[in-house]
Design a protein around this motif. Structure first.
Motif, short mmCIF file in Angstrom:
data_model
loop_
_atom_site.label_atom_id
_atom_site.label_comp_id
_atom_site.label_asym_id
_atom_site.label_seq_id
_atom_site.Cartn_x
_atom_site.Cartn_y
_atom_site.Cartn_z
N VAL A 51 39.10 50.95 31.81
CA VAL A 51 39.65 51.16 33.16
C VAL A 51 39.85 49.78 33.76
O VAL A 51 38.89 49.02 33.90
CB VAL A 51 38.68 51.99 34.02
N VAL A 52 41.08 49.45 34.10
CA VAL A 52 41.42 48.08 34.49
C VAL A 52 42.11 48.04 35.85
O VAL A 52 43.09 48.77 36.08
CB VAL A 52 42.33 47.44 33.43
N ASP A 53 41.60 47.20 36.75
CA ASP A 53 42.28 46.93 38.01
C ASP A 53 43.38 45.91 37.74
O ASP A 53 43.33 45.18 36.74
CB ASP A 53 41.28 46.39 39.03
N LEU A 54 44.38 45.82 38.60
CA LEU A 54 45.47 44.86 38.39
C LEU A 54 45.24 43.54 39.10
O LEU A 54 45.81 42.52 38.70
CB LEU A 54 46.80 45.46 38.84
N ARG A 55 44.42 43.52 40.13
CA ARG A 55 44.15 42.29 40.87
C ARG A 55 42.89 41.65 40.32
O ARG A 55 41.79 41.86 40.81
CB ARG A 55 44.00 42.60 42.35
N LEU A 56 43.09 40.84 39.27
CA LEU A 56 41.96 40.21 38.59
C LEU A 56 42.18 38.72 38.46
O LEU A 56 43.30 38.27 38.23
CB LEU A 56 41.78 40.81 37.19
N HIS A 57 41.09 37.97 38.55
CA HIS A 57 41.13 36.54 38.24
C HIS A 57 40.92 36.36 36.73
O HIS A 57 40.49 37.27 36.04
CB HIS A 57 40.05 35.79 39.01
N GLY A 58 41.26 35.17 36.23
CA GLY A 58 41.00 34.87 34.83
C GLY A 58 42.23 34.97 33.96
O GLY A 58 42.19 34.62 32.78
N ASP A 59 43.33 35.45 34.52
CA ASP A 59 44.60 35.51 33.79
C ASP A 59 45.69 35.36 34.82
O ASP A 59 45.65 36.00 35.88
CB ASP A 59 44.75 36.84 33.04
#
Length: 211
Positions: A51-59
């Motif tokens: 399950v992945v959020d779209l607002r992520l740091h690291g990419d």
């Protein structure tokens, strides 16, 4: 029970998701809080679904980039986007990147385990309202892929994307069960789709400019 990886940078969201999944009998839940640690956790833990959020740091591309990395590592990865972003063009980008489904964070709580079970079983899940909006994107584009479809066929695509049964589609469109079967067959013939997931992905691709 199966293994799920949660990737979100909000601890409250992680906690709520973990509680919902545990309540649904999904006890093996791991977590990560940015794109890099999410990818590392995916490679290390080999979850059945993520399950992945779209607002992520690291990419630099956030969750979209993480989805692409996961799918590059494992082409069979089952990924559900869980986001507040409701723009159908963003949804299209997530599906194009390799997401198996897209659920909005304001959806009813029971939809999260339901959506996960659907994608884990090899299906595709889209929030019902988004499915309709995506299917209807670009319908006025000259020469677009949807130009060959009737309004009823476009409605059928949206309903199929919601995992509606043939009988439910028949009831909603006011047609017979047999007509729905024939309608679905024509859609697959016109669009070259082999399955429901193919129809959903094609509906997303039809929204591209110039498609």
């Amino acid at each position: 029970m199966y293994r799920v990886l949660l990737v979100d940078d909000h601890p409250v969201v992680i906690t709520a998701c973990r509680w919902l999944l545990n309540a649904a009998g999904i006890g093996a839940v791991s977590e990560a809080h940015d794109a890099d640690s999410g990818y590392e956790a995916y490679v290390r833990d080999r979850p059945d679904a993520a399950v992945v959020d779209l607002r992520l740091h690291g990419d630099e591309r956030g969750g979209i980039g993480l989805i692409e990395r996961m799918r590059s590592h494992d082409p069979r990865a089952r990924i559900l986007v869980f986001s507040m972003l409701a723009d159908p063009r963003i949804v299209r980008s997530a599906i194009d990147a390799g997401a198996s489904g897209y659920l909005l964070k304001d959806a009813p709580p029971h939809e999260l385990p339901r959506a996960l079970e659907q994608i884990r079983s090899g299906g595709t899940y889209l929030d019902p309202d988004l499915a309709k909006r995506i299917a209807l994107l670009g319908t006025e584009a000259d020469g677009g892929a949807t130009a060959q479809l009737t309004p009823r066929e476009r409605q059928a695509i949206a309903l199929l994307a919601q995992a509606k049964s043939y009988q439910a589609i028949a009831d909603q469109l006011g047609i017979s069960y047999k007509t729905v079967i024939n309608l679905t067959y024509r859609l697959r013939q016109k669009l070259g789709a082999r399955s429901l997931p193919d129809l959903v992905r094609l509906a997303v691709e039809m929204s591209r400019p110039g498609a």
